[in-house]
Every structure is written in structure tokens, then in C-alpha cells.
Motif scaffolding. Structure first.
Motif, PDB file in Angstrom:
ATOM      1  N   LYS A  66      -3.663   5.100   3.392  1.00 62.62           N
ATOM      2  CA  LYS A  66      -3.252   3.953   3.007  1.00 62.62           C
ATOM      3  C   LYS A  66      -4.134   3.300   2.031  1.00 62.62           C
ATOM      4  O   LYS A  66      -5.393   2.897   2.704  1.00 62.62           O
ATOM      5  N   LEU A  67      -3.809   2.954   0.851  1.00 63.19           N
ATOM      6  CA  LEU A  67      -4.682   2.150  -0.055  1.00 63.19           C
ATOM      7  C   LEU A  67      -3.997   1.019  -0.626  1.00 63.19           C
ATOM      8  O   LEU A  67      -2.895   1.265  -1.025  1.00 63.19           O
ATOM      9  N   TYR A  80      -2.064   8.383   0.167  1.00 63.35           N
ATOM     10  CA  TYR A  80      -2.671   9.329  -0.606  1.00 63.35           C
ATOM     11  C   TYR A  80      -3.219  10.563   0.065  1.00 63.35           C
ATOM     12  O   TYR A  80      -3.838  10.335   1.217  1.00 63.35           O
ATOM     13  N   LEU A 108      -8.304  12.620  -2.557  1.00 63.65           N
ATOM     14  CA  LEU A 108      -9.267  11.435  -2.969  1.00 63.65           C
ATOM     15  C   LEU A 108     -10.437  11.685  -2.851  1.00 63.65           C
ATOM     16  O   LEU A 108     -11.207  11.399  -3.817  1.00 63.65           O
ATOM     17  N   GLU A 114      -7.069   4.123 -10.378  1.00 61.92           N
ATOM     18  CA  GLU A 114      -6.366   4.756 -11.513  1.00 61.92           C
ATOM     19  C   GLU A 114      -7.089   4.400 -12.939  1.00 61.92           C
ATOM     20  O   GLU A 114      -7.445   5.301 -13.933  1.00 61.92           O
ATOM     21  N   TRP A 122      -5.745  11.666 -12.278  1.00 62.35           N
ATOM     22  CA  TRP A 122      -5.618  10.851 -11.046  1.00 62.35           C
ATOM     23  C   TRP A 122      -3.969  11.294 -10.419  1.00 62.35           C
ATOM     24  O   TRP A 122      -3.718  11.118  -9.220  1.00 62.35           O
ATOM     25  N   ASP A 166     -12.118   5.014   4.521  1.00 61.12           N
ATOM     26  CA  ASP A 166     -10.615   4.437   4.509  1.00 61.12           C
ATOM     27  C   ASP A 166      -9.684   5.441   5.601  1.00 61.12           C
ATOM     28  O   ASP A 166      -8.835   4.669   6.158  1.00 61.12           O
ATOM     29  N   ALA A 224      -5.965   0.835  -5.383  1.00 54.82           N
ATOM     30  CA  ALA A 224      -5.423   1.988  -6.120  1.00 54.82           C
ATOM     31  C   ALA A 224      -5.382   1.898  -7.547  1.00 54.82           C
ATOM     32  O   ALA A 224      -5.786   2.833  -8.370  1.00 54.82           O
ATOM     33  N   GLN A 225      -5.156   0.867  -8.043  1.00 50.87           N
ATOM     34  CA  GLN A 225      -5.099   0.384  -9.462  1.00 50.87           C
ATOM     35  C   GLN A 225      -6.277   0.510 -10.100  1.00 50.87           C
ATOM     36  O   GLN A 225      -6.492   1.083 -11.277  1.00 50.87           O
ATOM     37  N   SER A 278       0.845  -1.221   0.037  1.00 49.92           N
ATOM     38  CA  SER A 278      -0.036   0.218  -0.068  1.00 49.92           C
ATOM     39  C   SER A 278       0.887   1.290   0.015  1.00 49.92           C
ATOM     40  O   SER A 278       2.061   1.462   0.352  1.00 49.92           O
ATOM     41  N   ILE A 327       0.865  11.425  -3.808  1.00 47.27           N
ATOM     42  CA  ILE A 327       1.246  10.253  -3.155  1.00 47.27           C
ATOM     43  C   ILE A 327       2.580  10.576  -1.991  1.00 47.27           C
ATOM     44  O   ILE A 327       3.341  11.421  -2.461  1.00 47.27           O
TER      45      ILE A 327
END
Length: 354
Positions: free
Chosen positions: A327-328, A6, A11, A337, A347, A40, A333-334, A3, A352
């Protein structure tokens, strides 16, 4: 890396922009985005931005009614009934919460039932808002079938969460937010997405046997917390949120993931209490502080450094992640994105943290 971090505000902006891309109004998009990032921030990944893709998919499929506005269909004294009109769950939840808080200010208590709603995120999202206003809040919701009654092997109830928020002064507030199952179904779905195993006491497979395979668990049934006690609590919540409000109940509550033709018709209950009908708020907060400190001063078992109150771990996590970034997991996160690429959302503006 498992992770990375962000910026939580960015976000929220990205999530809101994604919702706007599929037709959600700016105000409503911000509400739903805030509810997801809130989870989150508290470390409840199963109810956070991992839910954003399914929300977008249901909006695109036309299963939700974005043009409708939640409606107060009945109000008498301190009690009211809200028809969510199949809007986004967090929008409906915010409407019901504001009404419940207003009723509490007027009468000392506010009891708002909700029908025709959808998944409304983490219950703590609403509890924290009430705490900030100096009110006590009890919020309940039923959910799609995922948990068998004690002794059964087929799901009937949802995880049917309950949250209670009570403000304190200098100490952290009391904020209990829990499913009536051993674990929220979203955590099992998240484990399946990550390819991870689950503890044996979380669920049973379709044959009624304990399982560590999240895929088998999703085909089977979650287990109630505390055995028959959790089953009884889940049933009580289903009665209030479903039968009392006119929402769906039991297996009639539609799945967020599997049903693409019918509204979920989830039911909620918001119960607010105005503390100042009993004590000046500052006096009550001082009493809460003293009470919490007494609990924390109880002699500790070997190996225990600190006694914590409900919600304190998540509160500390939120404060830390607001300062240092959320934290993701790489998988989530993918996915986010990829959505940003699909909907032409920037994005890269999501900072980060190293």
C-alpha cells in the motif's frame, strides 16, 4: 482512494532504475531500493519510498560521493571502524553489516563503528539480514537534531534509533526497531505532506508548547520516549555513534532536508553476536520459541486478543503485503509517478492490485 497496492518487486525495480538514472551503480541502486521498499513492506511509510525524492535530490546536488567506496580504516580483533566516504547510507550500512557478521563468525562478536555516513533507511533492514544468518544484531545510529533534551525546548539530539534482532525457530523473531523519540521525525514530515494532524504528545512547538500541527512540530522539537529515560538513551547512542566513531554528534549532524552544502556525517554502530559460541543455533531457536510461547500465554487484559512480541505486527504486515501488494498513499504514489516521467522510467510496469 487513500492508497492502492503495488507489486513490491516491481517497486524495487523502478526505484533502482531511478537511482541508476542519476549515476548510482546498478549494485548500489538495488541495495538502496531494497532498503526503502523493505520499510514500506513493514508498514513504516515514513522510511520507505517517501524518502526516494530527497535521496535523488541530494545526489543531483552533489552532496553525496557516489564514486567513493566505504573503507575499513581500522581493524583490531573483533572491532573495526568504517569510513563511509559520504556514500549512500544503505550502501555504507550494508558494508558495515557484512563486516560485523564476518567478525562475529571469526571471533564470536563483531563491533563495527561507522563515520561519514548518510541516512541509511530503516534499522530493521539490517536486523533482518542478521537474523537470516542466525546472528544477533544491535544496530544504532545518530541523526540530525530534532529532539530537545528533557527540560529543553531547542533540538539537540536526533531521533537516534536503535534496533535489535534475535532469531527464533518456528515463532517470529524478536525484532525491536524504535526511535528514542516518541515518534520518528519522518512520520511528522509525512503528516505534513498529507495535511494531517499529529497526536499532542509527539512534539512541542518553538515556544515549548504541545502541538498537533505537524508544521509547528517540525519547527519545534520532538519529545523523547519515556521522558528522561529516552533522553538518556538518545545521548548514549549519540556518544557511541558520534563521539566514539569520529562522526558528527548533536547539532553537528547535518540535515537530510535543509543542508545542501555539507555532508551529513552520520555515525552508526553494528554489534553482532554469534549465537553458536553459546549454543547450537537450533537449540537456541527452540529455547526462543518456548520463551515466546510462555510470554504469549500470559493472562490477557480485557479486550486484548493476543500478546505480540516486538516486530511481530510489522512481520505480519510484510508477509501480507508481499502476497497482496504494498500500500502506498496517493501522495507518495503521485510523487513517484512524476519522478518516473521526469527520468523516463516506465511506471506502468508497476503492477497495481485491485
Amino acid at each position: 482512494m487513500d492508497s492502492i497496492r503495488y507489486d513490491w518487486k516491481r517497486l524495487e525495480e523502478v526505484a533502482a532504475e531511478l537511482f541508476e538514472k542519476v549515476g548510482v551503480s546498478e549494485r548500489h541502486a538495488q541495495t538502496v531500493a531494497q532498503s526503502l521498499v523493505h520499510a514500506d513492506l513493514r508498514g513504516i511509510e515514513s522510511h520507505g519510498l517517501s524518502r526516494l525524492p530527497i535521496y535523488l535530490s541530494r545526489i543531483k546536488a552533489g552532496v553525496l560521493s557516489l564514486r567513493e567506496a566505504p573503507e575499513i580504516v581500522r581493524q583490531d580483533g573483533a572491532a573495526a571502524l568504517v569510513d563511509g566516504k559520504n556514500q549512500l547510507g544503505a550502501v555504507i550500512g550494508q558494508t558495515a553489516l557484512e563486516l560485523a557478521m564476518s567478525l562475529a563468525r571469526q571471533t564470536g562478536i563483531g563491533f563495527v563503528g561507522v563515520r561519514h555516513s548518510n541516512h541509511f533507511g530503516s534499522c530493521s533492514f539490517y536486523a533482518e539480514k542478521a537474523i537470516e544468518k542466525g546472528l544477533i544484531l544491535l544496530v544504532l545510529s545518530n541523526a540530525p537534531e530534532s529532539m530537545a533534551p528533557t527540560g529543553g525546548i531547542r533540538p539537540f539530539f536526533g531521533t537516534n534509533p536503535i534496533a535489535i534482532g534475535i532469531p527464533a525457530g518456528q515463532e517470529a523473531p524478536f525484532l525491536l526497531d524504535m526511535a528514542t523519540s516518541v515518534v520518528a521525525r519522518g512520520k511528522i514530515a509525512l503528516a505534513a505532506k498529507k495535511g494531517e494532524q499529529i497526536p499532542e504528545d509527539w512534539a512541542i512547538d518553538p515556544d515549548g508548547n504541545p502541538t498537533t500541527d505537524p508544521q509547528r512540530a517540525l519547527l519545534g522539537s520532538l519529545l523523547p520516549i519515556g521522558g528522561a529515560k529516552g533522553y538518556g538513551l538518545a545521548m548514549f547512542i549519540d556518544i557511541l555513534c558520534g563521539l566514539l566513531t569520529g562522526a558528527a554528534s548533536g547539532p553537528a549532524v547535518q540535515s537530510l532536508y535543509d543542508n545542501w552544502t555539507h555532508p551529513q556525517n552520520i555515525g552508526h554502530v553494528f554489534l553482532t553476536i554469534d549465537i553458536q559460541r553459546f549454543w547450537p543455533l537450533t537449540v537456541f531457536q527452540s529455547r526462543m520459541d518456548e520463551y515466546i510461547r510462555e510470554i504469549k500465554s500470559v493472562p490477557k487484559r480485557a479486550g486484548i486478543e493476543e500478546i505480540l512480541i516486538p516486530g511481530e505486527i510489522e512481520r505480519r504486515k510484510m508477509i501480507e503485503q508481499q502476497a497482496n501488494g504494498v500500500k502506498l498513499s496517493a501522495a507518495i504514489a503521485q510523487e513517484l509517478e512524476q519522478l518516473c516521467v521526469e527520468y523516463s522510467v516506465d511506471w506502468s510496469k508497476v503492477k497495481i492490485h485491485d
